[in-house]
Design a protein around this motif. Structure first.
Motif, PDB file in Angstrom:
ATOM      1  N   ARG A  66     102.020  13.251  -3.623  1.00  0.00           N
ATOM      2  CA  ARG A  66     101.858  12.336  -4.754  1.00  0.00           C
ATOM      3  C   ARG A  66     103.024  12.448  -5.737  1.00  0.00           C
ATOM      4  NH1 ARG A  66      96.099  13.417  -3.877  1.00  0.00           N
ATOM      5  NH2 ARG A  66      96.250  15.380  -5.021  1.00  0.00           N
ATOM      6  N   PHE A  67     103.446  13.681  -6.029  1.00  0.00           N
ATOM      7  CA  PHE A  67     104.564  13.886  -6.951  1.00  0.00           C
ATOM      8  C   PHE A  67     105.834  13.233  -6.406  1.00  0.00           C
ATOM      9  CE2 PHE A  67     108.297  16.373  -8.210  1.00  0.00           C
ATOM     10  CZ  PHE A  67     108.204  16.288  -9.591  1.00  0.00           C
ATOM     11  N   ARG A  68     106.120  13.474  -5.139  1.00  0.00           N
ATOM     12  CA  ARG A  68     107.342  12.928  -4.545  1.00  0.00           C
ATOM     13  C   ARG A  68     107.263  11.406  -4.431  1.00  0.00           C
ATOM     14  NH1 ARG A  68     108.506  17.321   0.337  1.00  0.00           N
ATOM     15  NH2 ARG A  68     108.857  19.123  -1.032  1.00  0.00           N
ATOM     16  N   ALA A  69     106.080  10.892  -4.118  1.00  0.00           N
ATOM     17  CA  ALA A  69     105.929   9.443  -3.981  1.00  0.00           C
ATOM     18  C   ALA A  69     106.169   8.744  -5.310  1.00  0.00           C
ATOM     19  CB  ALA A  69     104.534   9.123  -3.448  1.00  0.00           C
ATOM     20  N   ARG A  70     105.636   9.296  -6.395  1.00  0.00           N
ATOM     21  CA  ARG A  70     105.850   8.675  -7.709  1.00  0.00           C
ATOM     22  C   ARG A  70     107.318   8.748  -8.117  1.00  0.00           C
ATOM     23  NH1 ARG A  70     100.751  11.362  -8.956  1.00  0.00           N
ATOM     24  NH2 ARG A  70      99.090   9.777  -8.929  1.00  0.00           N
ATOM     25  N   ALA A  71     107.967   9.848  -7.795  1.00  0.00           N
ATOM     26  CA  ALA A  71     109.398   9.954  -8.104  1.00  0.00           C
ATOM     27  C   ALA A  71     110.191   8.899  -7.335  1.00  0.00           C
ATOM     28  CB  ALA A  71     109.899  11.353  -7.762  1.00  0.00           C
ATOM     29  N   ALA A  72     109.852   8.709  -6.058  1.00  0.00           N
ATOM     30  CA  ALA A  72     110.547   7.697  -5.257  1.00  0.00           C
ATOM     31  C   ALA A  72     110.266   6.295  -5.781  1.00  0.00           C
ATOM     32  CB  ALA A  72     110.116   7.819  -3.793  1.00  0.00           C
ATOM     33  N   LEU A  73     108.999   6.013  -6.141  1.00  0.00           N
ATOM     34  CA  LEU A  73     108.658   4.695  -6.674  1.00  0.00           C
ATOM     35  C   LEU A  73     109.386   4.423  -7.988  1.00  0.00           C
ATOM     36  CD1 LEU A  73     104.808   4.467  -6.001  1.00  0.00           C
ATOM     37  CD2 LEU A  73     106.620   3.152  -4.882  1.00  0.00           C
ATOM     38  N   THR A  74     109.513   5.445  -8.815  1.00  0.00           N
ATOM     39  CA  THR A  74     110.219   5.289 -10.086  1.00  0.00           C
ATOM     40  C   THR A  74     111.666   4.868  -9.848  1.00  0.00           C
ATOM     41  OG1 THR A  74     108.822   6.918 -11.217  1.00  0.00           O
ATOM     42  CG2 THR A  74     110.995   6.501 -12.163  1.00  0.00           C
ATOM     43  N   ARG A  75     112.335   5.527  -8.929  1.00  0.00           N
ATOM     44  CA  ARG A  75     113.732   5.205  -8.644  1.00  0.00           C
ATOM     45  C   ARG A  75     113.865   3.808  -8.039  1.00  0.00           C
ATOM     46  NH1 ARG A  75     116.605   9.809  -5.326  1.00  0.00           N
ATOM     47  NH2 ARG A  75     118.382   8.416  -5.763  1.00  0.00           N
ATOM     48  N   ILE A  76     112.953   3.451  -7.144  1.00  0.00           N
ATOM     49  CA  ILE A  76     113.036   2.142  -6.494  1.00  0.00           C
ATOM     50  C   ILE A  76     112.744   1.026  -7.493  1.00  0.00           C
ATOM     51  CG2 ILE A  76     111.926   0.667  -4.771  1.00  0.00           C
ATOM     52  CD1 ILE A  76     111.653   3.212  -3.029  1.00  0.00           C
ATOM     53  N   ARG A 134     102.513  -3.553 -10.198  1.00  0.00           N
ATOM     54  CA  ARG A 134     102.139  -2.209  -9.740  1.00  0.00           C
ATOM     55  C   ARG A 134     102.711  -1.987  -8.348  1.00  0.00           C
ATOM     56  NH1 ARG A 134      95.942  -0.376  -9.622  1.00  0.00           N
ATOM     57  NH2 ARG A 134      96.358  -0.263 -11.879  1.00  0.00           N
ATOM     58  N   LEU A 135     103.416  -0.885  -8.178  1.00  0.00           N
ATOM     59  CA  LEU A 135     103.988  -0.540  -6.884  1.00  0.00           C
ATOM     60  C   LEU A 135     103.094   0.474  -6.183  1.00  0.00           C
ATOM     61  CD1 LEU A 135     106.514  -1.061  -8.981  1.00  0.00           C
ATOM     62  CD2 LEU A 135     107.863  -0.373  -6.999  1.00  0.00           C
ATOM     63  N   HIS A 136     103.050   0.370  -4.872  1.00  0.00           N
ATOM     64  CA  HIS A 136     102.303   1.316  -4.047  1.00  0.00           C
ATOM     65  C   HIS A 136     103.245   1.891  -2.993  1.00  0.00           C
ATOM     66  CE1 HIS A 136      98.146   0.006  -5.271  1.00  0.00           C
ATOM     67  NE2 HIS A 136      98.865  -1.031  -5.676  1.00  0.00           N
ATOM     68  N   LEU A 137     103.274   3.196  -2.893  1.00  0.00           N
ATOM     69  CA  LEU A 137     103.959   3.811  -1.766  1.00  0.00           C
ATOM     70  C   LEU A 137     102.872   4.192  -0.762  1.00  0.00           C
ATOM     71  CD1 LEU A 137     106.971   6.210  -1.856  1.00  0.00           C
ATOM     72  CD2 LEU A 137     105.288   6.297  -0.040  1.00  0.00           C
ATOM     73  N   VAL A 138     102.905   3.559   0.383  1.00  0.00           N
ATOM     74  CA  VAL A 138     101.856   3.731   1.384  1.00  0.00           C
ATOM     75  C   VAL A 138     102.413   4.544   2.547  1.00  0.00           C
ATOM     76  CG1 VAL A 138     100.239   2.565   2.916  1.00  0.00           C
ATOM     77  CG2 VAL A 138     100.813   1.554   0.683  1.00  0.00           C
ATOM     78  N   VAL A 139     101.769   5.675   2.807  1.00  0.00           N
ATOM     79  CA  VAL A 139     102.159   6.554   3.910  1.00  0.00           C
ATOM     80  C   VAL A 139     101.000   6.575   4.894  1.00  0.00           C
ATOM     81  CG1 VAL A 139     102.907   8.859   4.579  1.00  0.00           C
ATOM     82  CG2 VAL A 139     103.539   7.959   2.329  1.00  0.00           C
ATOM     83  N   GLU A 140     101.218   6.009   6.069  1.00  0.00           N
ATOM     84  CA  GLU A 140     100.157   5.895   7.076  1.00  0.00           C
ATOM     85  C   GLU A 140     100.592   6.625   8.334  1.00  0.00           C
ATOM     86  OE1 GLU A 140      97.420   2.427   9.229  1.00  0.00           O
ATOM     87  OE2 GLU A 140      99.072   1.871   7.905  1.00  0.00           O
ATOM     88  N   GLN A 141      99.664   7.371   8.920  1.00  0.00           N
ATOM     89  CA  GLN A 141      99.984   8.132  10.126  1.00  0.00           C
ATOM     90  C   GLN A 141      99.053   7.783  11.278  1.00  0.00           C
ATOM     91  OE1 GLN A 141     100.064  12.342   8.765  1.00  0.00           O
ATOM     92  NE2 GLN A 141     102.231  12.270   9.288  1.00  0.00           N
ATOM     93  N   SER A 142      99.584   7.922  12.474  1.00  0.00           N
ATOM     94  CA  SER A 142      98.784   7.780  13.682  1.00  0.00           C
ATOM     95  C   SER A 142      97.774   8.922  13.757  1.00  0.00           C
ATOM     96  CB  SER A 142      99.690   7.809  14.911  1.00  0.00           C
ATOM     97  OG  SER A 142      98.942   8.027  16.081  1.00  0.00           O
ATOM     98  N   GLU A 143      96.613   8.651  14.350  1.00  0.00           N
ATOM     99  CA  GLU A 143      95.563   9.658  14.478  1.00  0.00           C
ATOM    100  C   GLU A 143      95.808  10.628  15.630  1.00  0.00           C
ATOM    101  OE1 GLU A 143      91.695   7.919  14.657  1.00  0.00           O
ATOM    102  OE2 GLU A 143      92.166   6.375  13.165  1.00  0.00           O
ATOM    103  N   LEU A 144      96.785  10.340  16.471  1.00  0.00           N
ATOM    104  CA  LEU A 144      97.016  11.184  17.645  1.00  0.00           C
ATOM    105  C   LEU A 144      97.602  12.523  17.201  1.00  0.00           C
ATOM    106  CD1 LEU A 144      98.416   8.557  20.151  1.00  0.00           C
ATOM    107  CD2 LEU A 144      96.037   9.139  19.621  1.00  0.00           C
ATOM    108  N   ALA A 145      96.982  13.621  17.662  1.00  0.00           N
ATOM    109  CA  ALA A 145      97.312  14.937  17.114  1.00  0.00           C
ATOM    110  C   ALA A 145      98.306  15.728  17.947  1.00  0.00           C
ATOM    111  CB  ALA A 145      96.031  15.759  16.941  1.00  0.00           C
ATOM    112  N   ARG A 146      98.165  15.711  19.248  1.00  0.00           N
ATOM    113  CA  ARG A 146      98.936  16.633  20.084  1.00  0.00           C
ATOM    114  C   ARG A 146     100.206  16.007  20.644  1.00  0.00           C
ATOM    115  NH1 ARG A 146      93.454  17.981  21.101  1.00  0.00           N
ATOM    116  NH2 ARG A 146      92.999  20.092  20.348  1.00  0.00           N
TER     117      ARG A 146
END
Length: 231
Positions: A116-126, A136-148
């Motif tokens: 969260r800290f890094r995302a807000r810093a990146a959004l501020t710069r962008i 309102r800006l959103h930084l969205v980080v989405e990951q695949s559910e596959l684990a291995r």
């Protein structure tokens, strides 16, 4: 990590949205403009039908080697379903107990705080670079559910407002994300462990553009000026 923006994919029309955060996995195909063979292979692994075909490959191979067994094998759909289920739920994904052992609760919360800290810093710069002042800006980080398998992480900057959309990002803005979100302290694999533990694979960090300070906006203009002078 793949940065998803209208100018980084081959199918920008698929990124159109009526609300943010826009979920990507399971809804649209991500076709990056620039990606190596390893990245394309990892993207393909998230296509469910392709995983099913790989899981069923032993049956196809057995029918090719022993043609007389082709009919009996074809008449055993339950075995095929069971094999697909084992691959999907046991090989590629941990059990419920296994998810809890991936990372403890305190470490998971520290990791999310760091993100969260890094995302807000990146959004501020962008936001400062683009001169965005009201939305309102959103930084969205989405990951695949596959684990291995190696993590597949999609990162986008989305804007909420009368016209919700994903922002196009220039090279400098993409560098802000690629350099600022993950490192040895918080890796993509670390985030995947957290997401698997909590069974939540989309992280949305928002920032009101009007909260960006005048100092940050001035710093962004100076940075842009230095980049132009260097060119």
């Amino acid at each position: 990590m793949l940065i998803v923006a209208p100018n980084t994919v081959l199918n920008p029309a698929a990124l159109e949205t009526r609300q943010v955060p826009k979920k990507i996995f399971g809804r649209i195909a991500v076709l990056p403009r620039r990606a190596g063979p390893a990245a394309w292979a990892r993207i393909a692994l998230d296509v469910q039908i392709l995983r099913y075909l790989v899981a069923l490959a032993p049956f196809v191979l057995a029918m090719a080697i022993w043609p007389r067994l082709a009919f009996p094998i074809a008449q055993a759909p339950i075995l095929m379903v069971l094999l697909v289920g084992v691959v999907e739920m046991r090989v590629l994904r941990p059990t419920k107990a296994g998810r809890a052992r991936l990372i403890d609760a305190d470490a998971a919360e520290r990791g999310l705080d760091t993100l969260r800290f890094r995302a807000r810093a990146a959004l501020t710069r962008i936001a400062a670079r683009k001169g965005i002042e009201q939305e309102r800006l959103h930084l969205v980080v989405e990951q695949s559910e596959l684990a291995r398998v190696p993590p597949l992480t999609l990162v986008s900057v989305q804007i909420d407002g009368p016209e919700p959309r994903l922002l196009p990002l220039d090279a400098a803005e993409r560098a802000i994300l690629s350099d600022g979100l993950f490192d040895a302290e918080l890796t993509e694999r670390d985030l995947l462990r957290i997401n698997l533990r909590e069974e939540s694979f989309l992280r949305d960090v928002s920032l009101e553009a009007r909260a960006v300070s005048a100092h940050a906006r001035l710093a962004a203009r100076m940075e842009a000026a230095r980049a132009e002078a260097a060119e």
